[in-house]
Design a protein around this motif. Sequence first.
Motif, PDB file in Angstrom:
ATOM      1  N   VAL A   6     -24.645 101.271 -77.374  1.00 13.34           N
ATOM      2  CA  VAL A   6     -24.842 102.677 -77.015  1.00 13.34           C
ATOM      3  C   VAL A   6     -24.064 102.939 -75.739  1.00 13.34           C
ATOM      4  O   VAL A   6     -24.501 102.602 -74.636  1.00 13.34           O
ATOM      5  N   GLU A   7     -22.877 103.523 -75.883  1.00 15.39           N
ATOM      6  CA  GLU A   7     -21.953 103.690 -74.760  1.00 15.39           C
ATOM      7  C   GLU A   7     -21.058 104.891 -75.029  1.00 15.39           C
ATOM      8  O   GLU A   7     -20.421 104.971 -76.082  1.00 15.39           O
ATOM      9  N   ASP A   8     -21.012 105.837 -74.083  1.00 12.06           N
ATOM     10  CA  ASP A   8     -20.214 107.042 -74.300  1.00 12.06           C
ATOM     11  C   ASP A   8     -18.785 106.921 -73.770  1.00 12.06           C
ATOM     12  O   ASP A   8     -17.957 107.787 -74.040  1.00 12.06           O
ATOM     13  N   ASP A   9     -18.475 105.862 -73.042  1.00 11.77           N
ATOM     14  CA  ASP A   9     -17.123 105.633 -72.535  1.00 11.77           C
ATOM     15  C   ASP A   9     -16.303 104.939 -73.628  1.00 11.77           C
ATOM     16  O   ASP A   9     -16.572 103.786 -73.975  1.00 11.77           O
ATOM     17  N   ASP A  10     -15.310 105.629 -74.166  1.00 10.64           N
ATOM     18  CA  ASP A  10     -14.542 105.099 -75.296  1.00 10.64           C
ATOM     19  C   ASP A  10     -13.822 103.793 -74.949  1.00 10.64           C
ATOM     20  O   ASP A  10     -13.808 102.854 -75.750  1.00 10.64           O
ATOM     21  N   ARG A  11     -13.209 103.730 -73.780  1.00 14.37           N
ATOM     22  CA  ARG A  11     -12.446 102.530 -73.422  1.00 14.37           C
ATOM     23  C   ARG A  11     -13.355 101.326 -73.257  1.00 14.37           C
ATOM     24  O   ARG A  11     -13.056 100.232 -73.752  1.00 14.37           O
ATOM     25  N   LEU A  12     -14.484 101.513 -72.569  1.00 18.23           N
ATOM     26  CA  LEU A  12     -15.410 100.402 -72.386  1.00 18.23           C
ATOM     27  C   LEU A  12     -16.026  99.994 -73.721  1.00 18.23           C
ATOM     28  O   LEU A  12     -16.179  98.800 -74.007  1.00 18.23           O
ATOM     29  N   ALA A  13     -16.357 100.978 -74.540  1.00 23.97           N
ATOM     30  CA  ALA A  13     -16.939 100.678 -75.847  1.00 23.97           C
ATOM     31  C   ALA A  13     -15.975  99.856 -76.699  1.00 23.97           C
ATOM     32  O   ALA A  13     -16.380  98.902 -77.380  1.00 23.97           O
ATOM     33  N   ALA A  14     -14.699 100.205 -76.650  1.00 19.52           N
ATOM     34  CA  ALA A  14     -13.701  99.476 -77.427  1.00 19.52           C
ATOM     35  C   ALA A  14     -13.573  98.037 -76.934  1.00 19.52           C
ATOM     36  O   ALA A  14     -13.496  97.089 -77.736  1.00 19.52           O
ATOM     37  N   LEU A  52     -25.953 108.862 -70.804  1.00 19.77           N
ATOM     38  CA  LEU A  52     -25.533 109.455 -72.069  1.00 19.77           C
ATOM     39  C   LEU A  52     -25.446 110.972 -71.942  1.00 19.77           C
ATOM     40  O   LEU A  52     -26.166 111.575 -71.146  1.00 19.77           O
ATOM     41  N   PRO A  53     -24.604 111.618 -72.743  1.00 15.82           N
ATOM     42  CA  PRO A  53     -24.381 113.059 -72.567  1.00 15.82           C
ATOM     43  C   PRO A  53     -25.528 113.945 -73.013  1.00 15.82           C
ATOM     44  O   PRO A  53     -25.671 115.062 -72.507  1.00 15.82           O
ATOM     45  N   ASP A  54     -26.352 113.476 -73.966  1.00 18.78           N
ATOM     46  CA  ASP A  54     -27.372 114.366 -74.524  1.00 18.78           C
ATOM     47  C   ASP A  54     -28.799 114.007 -74.141  1.00 18.78           C
ATOM     48  O   ASP A  54     -29.735 114.759 -74.420  1.00 18.78           O
ATOM     49  N   MET A  55     -29.017 112.852 -73.500  1.00 22.31           N
ATOM     50  CA  MET A  55     -30.364 112.452 -73.093  1.00 22.31           C
ATOM     51  C   MET A  55     -30.252 111.286 -72.127  1.00 22.31           C
ATOM     52  O   MET A  55     -29.363 110.443 -72.262  1.00 22.31           O
ATOM     53  N   ASP A  56     -31.139 111.234 -71.142  1.00 23.67           N
ATOM     54  CA  ASP A  56     -31.121 110.107 -70.237  1.00 23.67           C
ATOM     55  C   ASP A  56     -31.452 108.826 -70.988  1.00 23.67           C
ATOM     56  O   ASP A  56     -32.357 108.798 -71.832  1.00 23.67           O
TER      57      ASP A  56
END
Length: 221
Positions: A6-14, A52-56
């Motif tokens: 569960v990660e909203d940062d695309d580069r770190l997630a990749a 996260l963008p939609d909920m803590d």
Amino acid sequence: MRVLLVEDDDRLAAALTTALTRHGHQVVRAARAVDALRLAGGADFVLLDLGLPDMDGLEVLRRVRRSSAVPLIVVTARVEEREVLRGLRSGADDYLVKPFRTAELMARMEAVVRRGTRPQPARDQVVCVGDVRIDLACRRVYVADEPVTLTRREFDVLALLARQPGVVRSREEILDEVWGDPLLSASRSLDVHVAGLRAKTGRPGLVVTLRGTGYRLGSPP
């Protein structure tokens, strides 16, 4: 293992997906809380970012823990001691601060798995105090077999006390668990909700106040 990242940062997630895959894990990535909550039930392990963008992320953690004992590590940039404590008290098995080395993440995941998962929340647990029946699984309260309507937070306060009937919970602990903020201890929010519990059930002794210490569930008469 099936790892939910569960990660909203695309580069770190990749980068994390590549590393986890290299270690033999199957990775499913969620960038939003709503997707994380939907996918958590099918995961063997969860790595949870808090920003996260939609909920803590702490609220995501609490919701996951209401129904699942899946091993979970919080992976976040929040370094404050207060945030670490809130994460661990909300049910995280470990807390890893960014930036970190992949080897450390893998070692922590292995350690969590070795320790084993916590018992599943009791789905049929019912706690009785006199003629008050608290159904923790169904989130319902009955007095003399009649249902009583409580607000969400009123029930959450009562359920926290009912899960360990003999344990005294401090104001800070209750505010941290239910409101997510132990620094609200100077406010009257908790007092209002405790008063509401006593009034709605008609059982003043259901919640016992220990001055200077906290609250505990009352004992049957």
